[in-house]
Motif scaffolding. Structure first.
Motif, short mmCIF file in Angstrom:
data_model
loop_
_atom_site.label_atom_id
_atom_site.label_comp_id
_atom_site.label_asym_id
_atom_site.label_seq_id
_atom_site.Cartn_x
_atom_site.Cartn_y
_atom_site.Cartn_z
N LEU A 290 61.26 5.41 28.23
CA LEU A 290 59.87 5.60 27.81
C LEU A 290 59.80 6.40 26.52
N VAL A 291 58.97 5.95 25.57
CA VAL A 291 58.74 6.69 24.33
C VAL A 291 57.25 6.99 24.20
N ALA A 292 56.92 8.26 24.03
CA ALA A 292 55.52 8.65 23.92
C ALA A 292 54.93 8.25 22.58
N ASP A 293 55.74 8.33 21.54
CA ASP A 293 55.28 8.00 20.18
C ASP A 293 56.28 7.03 19.56
N PRO A 294 55.98 5.73 19.60
CA PRO A 294 56.94 4.74 19.07
C PRO A 294 57.05 4.81 17.54
N THR A 295 58.00 5.58 17.05
CA THR A 295 58.30 5.63 15.63
C THR A 295 59.59 4.86 15.38
N LEU A 296 59.88 4.62 14.12
CA LEU A 296 61.13 3.94 13.77
C LEU A 296 62.31 4.67 14.40
N GLU A 297 62.32 5.99 14.28
CA GLU A 297 63.45 6.79 14.77
C GLU A 297 63.54 6.77 16.29
N SER A 298 62.39 6.95 16.98
CA SER A 298 62.43 7.01 18.46
C SER A 298 62.79 5.65 19.05
N VAL A 299 62.32 4.58 18.43
CA VAL A 299 62.64 3.23 18.90
C VAL A 299 64.13 2.95 18.74
N ALA A 300 64.67 3.23 17.55
CA ALA A 300 66.09 2.98 17.29
C ALA A 300 66.96 3.82 18.22
N SER A 301 66.58 5.08 18.43
CA SER A 301 67.36 5.97 19.28
C SER A 301 67.39 5.48 20.72
N ALA A 302 66.24 5.08 21.25
CA ALA A 302 66.16 4.61 22.64
C ALA A 302 66.94 3.31 22.83
N LEU A 303 66.84 2.40 21.87
CA LEU A 303 67.58 1.14 21.96
C LEU A 303 69.08 1.37 21.91
N ASN A 304 69.51 2.24 21.02
CA ASN A 304 70.94 2.52 20.90
C ASN A 304 71.51 3.17 22.16
#
Length: 346
Positions: A290-304
């Motif tokens: 789960l990501v509270a604020d979907p930013t480029l960085e948070s999306v890439a980090s969660a996917l990785n």
């Protein structure tokens, strides 16, 4: 609607699903219930609603029926007036908090019109159901009605998870504004996997342009509209699913998307926005990052993390297999049938 109508027909009800016909409408597929498409002179705007409402009202006025069901506010007026005139029972099936959609609240005159329609009709639909607990709570606040929850969960079927040599990431559904493509597509520069997008919508051209802008044509694969039977195959083969929305309206924030259950039922962990309904289910069965604020960085980090941490991924996948036994249409169908059985027995 196909799922709901099929369940009602299977329980012995004589069901007719009514919609309208577009110029590009595909032929109807045979179903275990009747299907009717009404002609409309326009496919969008006020003329669409006015003509469809008149046609639907006349259809309902002379169609044999014991119960009439309105799907969201855009069909509620004809159902309300026709059921009143004929003394028939009525049900409200709410898939959205219609007055809180972004395209409604951003236009004051339109918002005022739909708010009037809601206040004028929904309190007179004491029987109804909606897709999540958050929506049910909001309908109680807005209109004083107590609606049940019938989640649009996927039908539980036997599952054999295939070997996934191609670890691709899947987005399925409408490619519309507010689905976080501005963050997701650029994030793929930092993720060692392909992104497959199945669907079309009002942001489709812009999404393709984003892929070109970031030189990701070979990494982001646009499939366009994919028929449901083919989409199941894509979902089963996917390594990670995407369920992202921008927090642009109350209806969005309290929503519970169909794809959330589709990924779950295919044993596919997903990257998901941290909205209340998803958070509630994920607290019971951790199936998503789960990501509270979907930013480029948070999306890439969660996917990785899902792609690289085998232990974490396996835990999410195993939880999907447990959750699908609880959150499935076979369980939700019982709640749906209870609404109609009680209505007919009262």
């Amino acid at each position: 609607m196909i799922r709901i109508c099929t369940s009602l027909a299977g329980a012995g009800y004589d069901v007719t699903l009514v919609g309208f016909k577009r110029k590009k409408s595909k032929p109807l597929v045979k179903q275990p219930f009747k299907q009717v498409r009404l002609w409309v002179m326009a496919e969008q705007g006020k003329l669409l609603y006015i003509h469809y409402w008149i046609n639907l009202f006349l259809f309902l006025l002379f169609r044999r029926a014991d119960v009439m069901c309105a799907i969201d506010l855009d069909t509620i007026l004809p159902v309300y007036y026709a059921s009143n005139l004929r003394g028939k029972k009525r049900v409200y099936d709410a898939h959205e908090i219609f007055t809180e959609l972004k395209e409604v609240i951003s236009r004051p005159a339109i918002h005022k019109m739909w708010s009037w329609i809601g206040n004028h009709t929904v309190p007179h639909f004491p029987v109804g159901y909606t897709i999540g607990e958050c929506y049910a709570e909001e309908f109680k606040k807005l209109y004083g009605v107590k609606y049940g929850v019938v989640r649009n969960a996927t039908i539980l079927k036997p599952l054999s998870i295939p070997e996934k040599k191609d670890r691709f990431i899947l987005y399925q559904g409408w490619v519309n504004v507010g689905r976080c493509f501005e963050q997701l597509i650029p994030a793929m520069r930092h993720v060692d996997a392909r992104l497959v997008i199945c669907g079309e919508g009002n942001f489709y051209a812009q999404a393709r342009e984003l892929a070109r802008e970031y030189d990701l044509q070979d990494k982001v694969d646009f499939k366009g509209y994919v028929p449901p039977a083919e989409l199941v195959a894509y979902t089963r083969q996917a390594y990670v699913g995407i369920t992202l929305f921008e927090d642009t309206s109350l209806s969005n924030r309290l929503s519970l998307g169909n794809r959330f259950f589709d990924y779950m039922h295919s044993g596919v962990p997903q990257l998901c926005v941290k909205f209340p309904e998803y958070e509630r289910i994920n607290a019971q069965f951790e199936i998503a990052a789960l990501v509270a604020d979907p930013t480029l960085e948070s999306v890439a980090s969660a996917l990785n993390k899902m792609l690289q941490d085998e232990g974490y991924y396996k835990k999410l996948q195993e939880n999907c297999l447990r959750a699908r036994e609880v959150y499935c249409w076979q369980e939700e169908e019982k709640k749906l049938l209870a609404v109609y059985n009680q209505l007919f027995s009262s």
